[in-house]
Scaffold this active site. Structure first.
Site, PDB file in Angstrom:
ATOM      1  CE  LYS A 175      -0.982   2.536   2.851  1.00  0.00           C
ATOM      2  NZ  LYS A 175      -0.465   3.902   3.275  1.00  0.00           N
ATOM      3  CB  THR A 186       8.635   4.196  -0.256  1.00  0.00           C
ATOM      4  OG1 THR A 186       8.333   3.037  -1.025  1.00  0.00           O
ATOM      5  CG2 THR A 186      10.059   4.574  -0.453  1.00  0.00           C
ATOM      6  CD  GLU A 266      -1.684  11.036  -0.958  1.00  0.00           C
ATOM      7  OE1 GLU A 266      -2.107  10.386   0.014  1.00  0.00           O
ATOM      8  OE2 GLU A 266      -0.986  12.063  -0.843  1.00  0.00           O
ATOM      9  CG  ASN A 385      -1.235  15.111   0.797  1.00  0.00           C
ATOM     10  OD1 ASN A 385      -0.982  14.245   1.635  1.00  0.00           O
ATOM     11  ND2 ASN A 385      -1.213  14.859  -0.503  1.00  0.00           N
TER      12      ASN A 385
END
Length: 390
Positions: A175, A186, A266, A385
């Site tokens: 993930k 990471t 993202e 974010n």
């Protein structure tokens, strides 16, 4: 195509109420053996989540029979109480597994724990522990996809892989779509193999693989507190590959998962490979590629379909790598827009309308090369974010 493709593994993914969305948020991977070797690599962030500190100790023992993972909370920056929550999770998992599988007698020290989600808050243990019991009841050879779904946070899709050897297999799930920068993993990732391999061989293969795959993904330059990659071996195939064969398969699996991470970054509209060639050594090639990958001016230019090679060259110039500024060449999607540190082909020839972008930087300072994988910086990344914890 999952962690349960190799023989000797079962998995499950369930909803325990940790996520406000009500989605699956607890995963369990169990190694039924006969072997239970393990290797792991973890974040080098000095601020480490409690599950990282716990699992680092467990991996040192060389035996892991189960990995319990949760999304919906990172259990990072939670102090001694957070570490006790991780310990309690491992103890609970070990006891519950032993009670339903008498032949699988294990202790807390054979259970690795991984968590992902918002930093700074305790996990709701009254929800997590029943979730673990539910996952144990749901364990199956077909449970890999459900486990991969349960560890997702901002991911838009689960990430799984398989690499096959001669009579043995490597499977995996991961993930990660943000906070993707190396040091050392990471994201969360569990790899499994039914090959016969001891902890030392597993460790060698895993470190060789992550060095050229996960460690070269740099989506946004932000290093997580929870990064973990685990490699488990069941030995159920009865076949012992050479160390080189095992490393090749593990590297193939890690490469596939790494590319899936970048593809799901993202807000990304571009998937970018930065190829640095002609470097004095590999470390300098990595430094140059990583610096360009983290440069916000480069990333925003790519989002705007602008082949602004001046920003690339300026980023290269901030590194300590050996090169002469008037000898550097830069190509964007095959068009050499910069030769000898100056304008070359017309930048209007560069087609950036597609998703895949390749930036090639020739330092003309040696024979070493490296590739860093990144993405652009979009409005969607900023929005996601800015509102992540609210």
């Amino acid at each position: 195509m999952s962690v349960t493709t190799p023989r000797g593994f079962r998995a499950a993914g369930v909803a325990a109420g940790l996520k406000t969305s009500g989605g699956a948020d607890v995963a369990l991977v169990v190694n039924d053996g006969p072997d239970a070797g393990v290797a792991g690599v973890f974040t080098t962030n000095r601020v480490k989540a409690a599950p990282v500190l716990w699992s680092q100790q467990v991996v040192q023992g060389g035996v892991v029979r189960a990995v319990v993972l949760n999304s919906g909370g990172a259990n990072a920056c939670t102090g001694p109480a957070g570490f006790q929550d991780t310990h309690a999770t491992a103890e609970h998992t070990a006891a519950a597994l032993t009670s339903v599988s008498p032949r699988l007698i294990l202790g807390a020290g054979e259970v690795a724990v991984c968590s992902t989600g918002l930093i700074g808050e305790r996990l709701p243990m009254p929800k997590l522990l029943p979730g673990v019991r539910s996952a144990i009841r749901g364990l199956s050879r077909d449970g890999g996809p459900a486990a991969a779904e349960a560890i997702m946070t901002t991911d838009t899709r689960p990430k799984t892989t398989v690499a096959r050897g001669s009579g043995w297999t490597v499977g995996g799930m991961a993930k990660g779509s943000g906070m993707l920068a190396p040091g050392m993993a990471t994201m969360l990732c569990v790899l499994t193999t039914d090959a016969v391999a001891g902890p030392a061989t597993l460790d060698e293969a895993l470190r060789a693989a992550t060095r050229v795959t996960f460690d070269r993904v740099d989506s946004d330059g932000c290093m997580s507190t929870n990064d973990t990659v685990l490699l488990l071996s069941s030995g159920a195939s009865g076949i012992e590959p050479t160390p080189a064969e095992l490393a090749a398969a593990v590297t193939a699996a890690c490469h596939d998962l790494a590319q899936q991470l970048v593809a799901d970054a993202e807000g990304a509209t571009k998937q970018v490979a930065i190829d640095v060639v002609g470097a004095a050594d590999e470390d300098e090639a990595v430094e140059v590629g990583r610096t360009v990958a983290r440069n916000n001016l480069v990333k925003t230019a790519l989002f705007g379909n602008d082949p602004n090679w001046g920003r690339i060259l300026a980023a290269v110039g901030t590194t300590a790598a050996a090169f002469e500024p008037d000898e550097v060449d830069v190509a964007v999607n095959g068009v050499w827009v910069c030769r000898g540190g100056a304008a070359a082909e017309d930048r209007s020839k560069v087609d950036l309308t597609g998703r895949d972008v390749t930036i090639r930087i020739d330092l003309h300072a040696g024979t070493s090369a490296a590739t860093i994988w990144t993405n652009d910086l979009s409005h969607a990344y900023v929005h996601e974010n800015s509102a992540y914890s609210t």
